[in-house]
Write a protein that holds these residues in place. Structure first.
Motif, PDB file in Angstrom:
ATOM      1  N   ILE A  78      -1.578  -8.532   1.858  1.00  0.00           N
ATOM      2  CA  ILE A  78      -2.762  -8.410   2.441  1.00  0.00           C
ATOM      3  C   ILE A  78      -2.809  -7.586   3.572  1.00  0.00           C
ATOM      4  O   ILE A  78      -3.595  -6.480   3.618  1.00  0.00           O
ATOM      5  CB  ILE A  78      -3.753  -9.600   2.731  1.00  0.00           C
ATOM      6  CG1 ILE A  78      -3.793 -10.529   1.430  1.00  0.00           C
ATOM      7  CG2 ILE A  78      -4.875  -9.266   3.420  1.00  0.00           C
ATOM      8  CD1 ILE A  78      -4.330 -11.780   1.838  1.00  0.00           C
ATOM      9  N   ALA A  79      -1.926  -7.972   4.521  1.00  0.00           N
ATOM     10  CA  ALA A  79      -1.720  -7.172   5.727  1.00  0.00           C
ATOM     11  C   ALA A  79      -1.227  -5.592   5.509  1.00  0.00           C
ATOM     12  O   ALA A  79      -1.715  -4.801   5.885  1.00  0.00           O
ATOM     13  CB  ALA A  79      -0.766  -7.798   6.711  1.00  0.00           C
ATOM     14  N   GLN A  80      -0.371  -5.466   4.433  1.00  0.00           N
ATOM     15  CA  GLN A  80       0.017  -4.014   3.994  1.00  0.00           C
ATOM     16  C   GLN A  80      -1.108  -3.391   3.705  1.00  0.00           C
ATOM     17  O   GLN A  80      -1.315  -2.205   3.766  1.00  0.00           O
ATOM     18  CB  GLN A  80       1.086  -3.968   3.335  1.00  0.00           C
ATOM     19  CG  GLN A  80       2.566  -4.590   3.865  1.00  0.00           C
ATOM     20  CD  GLN A  80       3.473  -4.485   2.746  1.00  0.00           C
ATOM     21  OE1 GLN A  80       3.736  -3.211   2.312  1.00  0.00           O
ATOM     22  NE2 GLN A  80       4.268  -5.521   2.500  1.00  0.00           N
ATOM     23  N   ARG A  81      -2.076  -3.992   2.785  1.00  0.00           N
ATOM     24  CA  ARG A  81      -2.871  -3.507   2.000  1.00  0.00           C
ATOM     25  C   ARG A  81      -4.155  -2.945   3.032  1.00  0.00           C
ATOM     26  O   ARG A  81      -4.534  -1.802   3.225  1.00  0.00           O
ATOM     27  CB  ARG A  81      -3.585  -4.292   1.200  1.00  0.00           C
ATOM     28  CG  ARG A  81      -4.989  -3.907   0.354  1.00  0.00           C
ATOM     29  CD  ARG A  81      -4.591  -3.221  -0.828  1.00  0.00           C
ATOM     30  NE  ARG A  81      -6.056  -2.697  -1.303  1.00  0.00           N
ATOM     31  CZ  ARG A  81      -6.782  -3.363  -2.116  1.00  0.00           C
ATOM     32  NH1 ARG A  81      -6.617  -4.654  -2.248  1.00  0.00           N
ATOM     33  NH2 ARG A  81      -7.835  -2.955  -2.249  1.00  0.00           N
ATOM     34  N   ILE A  82      -4.364  -3.653   4.201  1.00  0.00           N
ATOM     35  CA  ILE A  82      -5.316  -3.194   5.250  1.00  0.00           C
ATOM     36  C   ILE A  82      -4.772  -2.333   5.751  1.00  0.00           C
ATOM     37  O   ILE A  82      -5.487  -1.192   6.414  1.00  0.00           O
ATOM     38  CB  ILE A  82      -5.429  -4.747   6.071  1.00  0.00           C
ATOM     39  CG1 ILE A  82      -6.290  -5.577   5.455  1.00  0.00           C
ATOM     40  CG2 ILE A  82      -6.127  -4.028   7.439  1.00  0.00           C
ATOM     41  CD1 ILE A  82      -6.584  -6.968   6.133  1.00  0.00           C
ATOM     42  N   LEU A 130      -4.345  -0.208  16.747  1.00  0.00           N
ATOM     43  CA  LEU A 130      -4.374  -1.482  15.875  1.00  0.00           C
ATOM     44  C   LEU A 130      -3.152  -1.369  14.732  1.00  0.00           C
ATOM     45  O   LEU A 130      -2.413  -2.325  14.489  1.00  0.00           O
ATOM     46  CB  LEU A 130      -5.767  -1.597  15.559  1.00  0.00           C
ATOM     47  CG  LEU A 130      -6.080  -2.786  14.617  1.00  0.00           C
ATOM     48  CD1 LEU A 130      -6.009  -4.051  15.501  1.00  0.00           C
ATOM     49  CD2 LEU A 130      -7.385  -2.654  14.169  1.00  0.00           C
ATOM     50  N   GLY A 131      -3.130  -0.239  14.220  1.00  0.00           N
ATOM     51  CA  GLY A 131      -2.233  -0.156  12.976  1.00  0.00           C
ATOM     52  C   GLY A 131      -0.809  -0.212  13.469  1.00  0.00           C
ATOM     53  O   GLY A 131       0.116  -1.111  12.866  1.00  0.00           O
ATOM     54  N   GLU A 132      -0.622   0.283  14.656  1.00  0.00           N
ATOM     55  CA  GLU A 132       0.854   0.034  15.105  1.00  0.00           C
ATOM     56  C   GLU A 132       1.276  -1.294  15.625  1.00  0.00           C
ATOM     57  O   GLU A 132       2.199  -1.873  15.017  1.00  0.00           O
ATOM     58  CB  GLU A 132       1.079   0.926  16.134  1.00  0.00           C
ATOM     59  CG  GLU A 132       2.017   2.118  16.367  1.00  0.00           C
ATOM     60  CD  GLU A 132       1.943   2.970  17.707  1.00  0.00           C
ATOM     61  OE1 GLU A 132       1.647   4.016  17.327  1.00  0.00           O
ATOM     62  OE2 GLU A 132       2.268   2.461  18.688  1.00  0.00           O
ATOM     63  N   ASN A 133       0.201  -1.892  16.061  1.00  0.00           N
ATOM     64  CA  ASN A 133       0.498  -3.271  16.493  1.00  0.00           C
ATOM     65  C   ASN A 133       0.712  -4.002  15.139  1.00  0.00           C
ATOM     66  O   ASN A 133       1.479  -4.868  15.209  1.00  0.00           O
ATOM     67  CB  ASN A 133      -0.737  -4.093  17.024  1.00  0.00           C
ATOM     68  CG  ASN A 133      -0.846  -3.652  18.607  1.00  0.00           C
ATOM     69  OD1 ASN A 133       0.218  -3.747  19.188  1.00  0.00           O
ATOM     70  ND2 ASN A 133      -1.695  -3.142  19.265  1.00  0.00           N
ATOM     71  N   MET A 134       0.044  -4.013  14.080  1.00  0.00           N
ATOM     72  CA  MET A 134       0.179  -4.710  13.186  1.00  0.00           C
ATOM     73  C   MET A 134       1.381  -4.692  12.470  1.00  0.00           C
ATOM     74  O   MET A 134       2.165  -5.549  11.994  1.00  0.00           O
ATOM     75  CB  MET A 134      -0.982  -4.575  11.966  1.00  0.00           C
ATOM     76  CG  MET A 134      -2.253  -5.003  12.538  1.00  0.00           C
ATOM     77  SD  MET A 134      -2.372  -6.835  12.700  1.00  0.00           S
ATOM     78  CE  MET A 134      -2.322  -7.295  10.910  1.00  0.00           C
ATOM     79  N   PHE A 145       3.187  -7.851  13.861  1.00  0.00           N
ATOM     80  CA  PHE A 145       2.570  -8.926  12.899  1.00  0.00           C
ATOM     81  C   PHE A 145       3.304  -9.159  11.847  1.00  0.00           C
ATOM     82  O   PHE A 145       4.032 -10.135  11.419  1.00  0.00           O
ATOM     83  CB  PHE A 145       0.973  -8.563  12.362  1.00  0.00           C
ATOM     84  CG  PHE A 145       0.513  -9.828  11.434  1.00  0.00           C
ATOM     85  CD1 PHE A 145       0.725  -9.425  10.272  1.00  0.00           C
ATOM     86  CD2 PHE A 145      -0.141 -10.741  11.958  1.00  0.00           C
ATOM     87  CE1 PHE A 145      -0.217 -10.385   9.405  1.00  0.00           C
ATOM     88  CE2 PHE A 145      -0.787 -11.781  11.286  1.00  0.00           C
ATOM     89  CZ  PHE A 145      -0.711 -11.616   9.858  1.00  0.00           C
ATOM     90  N   LEU A 146       3.730  -7.904  10.933  1.00  0.00           N
ATOM     91  CA  LEU A 146       4.468  -8.083   9.749  1.00  0.00           C
ATOM     92  C   LEU A 146       5.802  -8.725   9.907  1.00  0.00           C
ATOM     93  O   LEU A 146       6.274  -9.524   9.015  1.00  0.00           O
ATOM     94  CB  LEU A 146       4.182  -6.768   9.082  1.00  0.00           C
ATOM     95  CG  LEU A 146       3.152  -6.346   8.491  1.00  0.00           C
ATOM     96  CD1 LEU A 146       3.141  -4.853   7.707  1.00  0.00           C
ATOM     97  CD2 LEU A 146       2.985  -7.195   7.107  1.00  0.00           C
ATOM     98  N   PRO A 147       6.562  -8.024  11.012  1.00  0.00           N
ATOM     99  CA  PRO A 147       7.991  -8.690  11.246  1.00  0.00           C
ATOM    100  C   PRO A 147       7.975  -9.929  11.438  1.00  0.00           C
ATOM    101  O   PRO A 147       9.115 -10.778  10.765  1.00  0.00           O
ATOM    102  CB  PRO A 147       8.452  -7.960  12.537  1.00  0.00           C
ATOM    103  CG  PRO A 147       7.608  -6.771  12.508  1.00  0.00           C
ATOM    104  CD  PRO A 147       6.226  -6.891  11.855  1.00  0.00           C
ATOM    105  N   VAL A 148       7.198 -10.621  12.029  1.00  0.00           N
ATOM    106  CA  VAL A 148       7.169 -12.297  12.237  1.00  0.00           C
ATOM    107  C   VAL A 148       6.880 -12.961  10.798  1.00  0.00           C
ATOM    108  O   VAL A 148       7.545 -13.822  10.509  1.00  0.00           O
ATOM    109  CB  VAL A 148       6.152 -12.527  13.151  1.00  0.00           C
ATOM    110  CG1 VAL A 148       5.772 -14.094  13.136  1.00  0.00           C
ATOM    111  CG2 VAL A 148       6.270 -11.913  14.581  1.00  0.00           C
ATOM    112  N   LEU A 149       5.924 -12.266  10.181  1.00  0.00           N
ATOM    113  CA  LEU A 149       5.737 -12.976   8.620  1.00  0.00           C
ATOM    114  C   LEU A 149       7.033 -13.018   7.898  1.00  0.00           C
ATOM    115  O   LEU A 149       7.498 -13.984   7.407  1.00  0.00           O
ATOM    116  CB  LEU A 149       4.727 -12.082   8.077  1.00  0.00           C
ATOM    117  CG  LEU A 149       3.220 -12.424   8.172  1.00  0.00           C
ATOM    118  CD1 LEU A 149       2.411 -11.600   7.267  1.00  0.00           C
ATOM    119  CD2 LEU A 149       2.905 -13.922   8.004  1.00  0.00           C
TER     120      LEU A 149
END
Lengths: 444, 367
Positions: B185-189, B238-242, B246-250
């Motif tokens: 989902i995060a990648q899609r966003i 925002l995109g950079e932050n995500m 975000f993604l690496p922690v997931l």
């Protein structure tokens, strides 16, 4: 409902009722100051829309929407009295009829008629709402125009529900429309064609005639309007694409709602927080629908400027007619010269055949010369008339154009402010939703 | 091996292991990080010096992890970021990649340092203090061979996993699934936002190009174009932050789940071994009345230790997971709020500008 409305709502200013609806007198009215425009004397609004059903012209049952026009005298409002407004219902087709009447009767006025026929589901409430706003704006603009606001047919439209259509037809404006060629536009492929009301007697010219010696100011006007149209259409397309993408972004967030909910099922302490956060994500995803719906109003305001350029073509037509008339006169004079002097200045088939097969009998020649002389006299009158007409049109159009530009500047500035307000509202909503979600996350 | 009394570094009054400092510049190959350990000599006996500053490469971290897994098989060892990164897909020397990896390695060390048992492991000590780890690694390699022989469990088949460990296994399976979904989902966003950004930029230029045609509307149109640009920049952030936070922690948690599953499997193995030996011993006992061999008792001890360690680690893991995700998700919410705030400020200042002009016009009209 508004049978006696006319006496109360229309201004007691007698002068306005005496003004002829015919455009030729209206030139004087261009000098009329702002103070006497209808909108200053009367509060006008299109308050509601309702569905009705009835039998149409071919005796078939149909459903249509009617719009409620409410009017109140401005001085009563200003004095703090709050009289009940006078009101009557009009269908969209009646608005169109009014507009076409005004278009034909005031041929040099450009701006007020720019509206677009929204092609969408007539029964969709959002569409009806947008249309209601569009119709209200149209009435307000017309009522603000120094010349148009004095038109009797307009007054009648606003105040007398019954019999209005007949009165309009009686003005014979449709006959005039025959003489005023209306252009059919198909340039802007996504927009509906601007067709005059269902009358097959109207001649239509294609949009590609060329004017030889256009007035300089006219060229300026045309250039400006072309540019305006180009920018507006670019903007509208870009905005639509942006809206599409934004929709996608919001909607994908709805997936978070689902997965948080599923995840919360396997958690103990984190469960509640996740579940509620999921609900806020769902709400966030849903919020885009209203946001984009509101933006459509902004787009509607811009769309109107697309049609401005089309209206200018009326002037081009006049110039064209003038040039055609001049051309025709020149050619007749040439023929006359040939017949009387025998000198052939330019090549013509008639001249050639005469040389090859001999000339016609003197009696016939005399008749032809006589006829030509009559036609030439007529032609000269016609050219004179057309030249004056042309000049007048450009003059009036130029004046009206300046007024239009001022109005447009004001309108667009307001539209941009509204757009900014919408953006701020969207940001606030976003902050609210994410803050709600954050609170839930903190409770995890 | 018995469970040591939990002696977290912090609880014994000692400073926790300090943060990893900046890595070397990206141009240097291979990537190294600097580990800076500042401590109070008197309270932390195993460290000779008050301060250490050593350089470590990814393979050093890998070494540490392997050593820990081998020497503390009953404990959950935190995961490392992915070892192999496909060349060409990710730029191994880009700033973002380096920073992301560094954060993951930092977290890895922190988790070990916080662990009541792992933090006292001698290999960790070596990792944190040895000037040249290579020599130690060579030695370690030799010992590694010996150790691993001990742990070949002979492929015993477990009959029944106790209920509580079953529950753990099920939880891990579902959890990892959900993590995968969230990742997608995060990648899609991110993708949708990137496309939105492209269109938004284009939209801004349309306003800018219109400016040339107008006089009165020049400032408003420029203003709108400016706001749109600001929003674009905010969206980019925002995109950079995500993608960086975000993604690496997931993804790291997915690896964590894998580690946990491994530990569960090892536990199963040791239980299987014990049960097999026990069965064999019982049969023999029935036959010739020999007493329970010592190995069987040792096995039983091992299983009990394993279970206890695992349960303790599980609780710790759950608790850390809760904290980590709380932080991760509130971080995501914060970033989004921040993005909207930036945009709101821009549009509000534009309104002030536009409305000032309006009132200016009105007053000049009435004058």
């Amino acid at each position: 409902m508004a049978e006696d409305g006319r006496d109360e709502s229309v201004a007691t200013d007698d002068e306005s009722d005496n003004t002829a609806a015919d455009g030729s007198n209206s030139l004087n009215n261009t000098m009329v100051e702002e103070g006497s425009t209808l909108v200053r004397r009367m509060e006008i609004c299109v308050a509601e829309a309702e569905k009705r059903s009835g039998k149409n012209a071919v005796n078939m049952q149909e459903t249509f929407t009617v719009y409620l026009i409410e009017t109140r005298p401005m001085d009563a409002v200003a004095e703090g009295r709050n009289p009940a407004p006078d009101s009557l219902w009009r269908r969209y087709s009646e608005f169109e009829l009014l507009r076409n009447y005004l278009l034909v009767t005031y041929p040099y006025i450009v701006a007020e008629f720019v509206w677009h026929k929204l092609s969408a589901d007539n029964m969709d409430p959002d569409f009806v709402e947008r249309r209601r706003i569009g119709l209200e704006n149209f009435l307000l603009r017309v009522a603000s125009h120094p010349v148009l606001s004095n038109d009797k047919i307009l007054h009648h439209f606003l105040t007398e529900e019954h019999g209005w259509k007949e009165v309009v037809y009686e003005t014979g404006f449709q006959a005039k429309a025959m003489l005023t060629h209306i252009l059919v536009f198909t340039k802007l492929d996504q927009l509906p064609m601007l067709l005059f009301q269902a009358d097959s007697r109207i001649r239509a010219l294609s949009a590609t005639f060329r004017v030889r010696n256009p007035d300089k100011r006219f060229m300026e006007m045309k250039h400006y309007s072309d540019e305006l149209q180009s920018h507006t259409s670019q903007l509208l397309r870009a905005r639509a694409r942006v809206a599409d993408r934004l929709y996608g972004v919001y909607k994908v967030h709805g997936n978070y709602g689902r997965v948080f909910s599923e995840w919360s099922a396997i958690e103990k302490e984190m469960g509640d927080g996740l579940q509620s956060a999921g609900h806020h994500m769902d709400a966030y995803a849903a919020s885009i629908d209203d946001i984009l719906e509101e933006e459509e109003h902004y787009a509607d305001q811009l769309k109107e400027y697309l049609f401005y350029a089309e209206a200018l073509r009326k002037h081009e037509l006049t110039q064209f007619e003038f040039e055609m008339a001049s051309q025709d006169l020149i050619s007749k004079k040439q023929q006359h010269e040939e017949l009387t002097t025998g000198i052939v200045r330019t090549f013509s088939f008639k001249g050639m055949t005469n040389k090859l097969f001999g000339q016609e009998a003197p009696v016939q020649r005399e008749a032809r010369i006589k006829l030509l002389e009559e036609l030439i006299a007529e032609g000269e009158d016609s050219v004179k008339e057309k030249r004056v007409e042309c000049k007048e049109h450009v003059e009036r159009a130029w004046v009206d154009m300046q007024r239009f530009k001022e109005q447009k500047d004001k309108d667009l500035r307001e539209a941009l402010i509204n757009y900014a307000v919408m953006q701020i509202s969207m940001c606030k909503k976003g902050i609210q939703m994410w803050s709600n979600a954050k609170e839930c996350f903190l409770k995890m | 091996m018995s469970v040591g009394t939990p002696r977290g570094l912090a609880s014994s009054g000692q400073k926790p292991i300090a943060e990893i400092l900046h890595p070397l510049s990206a141009a240097e190959e291979p990537l190294s990080v600097t580990v800076n350990l500042g401590g109070d000599k008197t309270t932390r006996v195993e460290f000779d010096l008050p301060e250490y500053c050593v350089r470590r490469r990814y393979q050093d971290f890998d070494w540490l992890r392997i050593k820990l897994e081998d020497s503390q098989p009953t404990h959950l060892i935190p995961p490392l970021p992915e070892k192999f990164v496909m060349k060409g897909v990710v730029d191994r020397f880009s700033e973002e990649f380096v920073e992301t990896r560094m954060k993951a390695l930092d977290k890895f060390l922190k988790r070990i340092a916080d662990h009541p048992v792992l933090s006292f492991n001698p290999h960790l000590n070596a990792f944190l203090t040895a000037k040249d780890l290579n020599k130690r690694q060579v030695l370690a390699l030799l010992t590694k061979v010996g150790e691993s022989v001990k742990h070949v469990a002979g492929g015993y088949k477990l009959r029944a996993r106790p209920a509580e460990f079953c529950a753990m296994g099920e939880y891990l399976d579902t959890f990892t699934q959900k993590l995968g979904t969230i990742d997608r989902i995060a990648q899609r966003i991110l993708k949708e936002q990137s496309e939105y950004l492209t269109e938004l930029r284009e939209y801004g230029t349309v306003y800018s190009s219109w400016v040339g045609l107008e006089e009165e509307l020049r400032r408003p149109l420029e203003g709108v174009a400016g706001c749109v640009t600001t929003c674009c920049a905010a969206l980019e952030d925002l995109g950079e932050n995500m993608s960086q936070d975000f993604l690496p922690v997931l993804r790291e948690y997915v690896l964590y789940v894998e580690s946990m599953k491994n530990v569960l499997r090892k536990r199963d193995q040791s239980q299987a071994e014990y049960e097999a030996r026990l069965e064999a011993a019982i049969l023999r006992k029935q036959e010739d009345r020999t007493p329970m061999p010592v190995e069987v008792e040792k096995c039983q001890d091992k299983v009990e230790c394993f279970n206890a360690d695992l349960k303790a680690d599980w609780e710790r893991w759950q608790s850390n997971k809760r904290q980590d995700f709380k932080q991760l998700l509130t971080g995501m919410a914060d970033k989004n709020i921040n993005h909207y705030e930036k945009c709101q400020v821009a549009w509000e200042s534009l309104i002030t500008l536009l409305q000032d002009k309006q009132t200016e016009d009105k007053t000049s009209e009435t004058n």
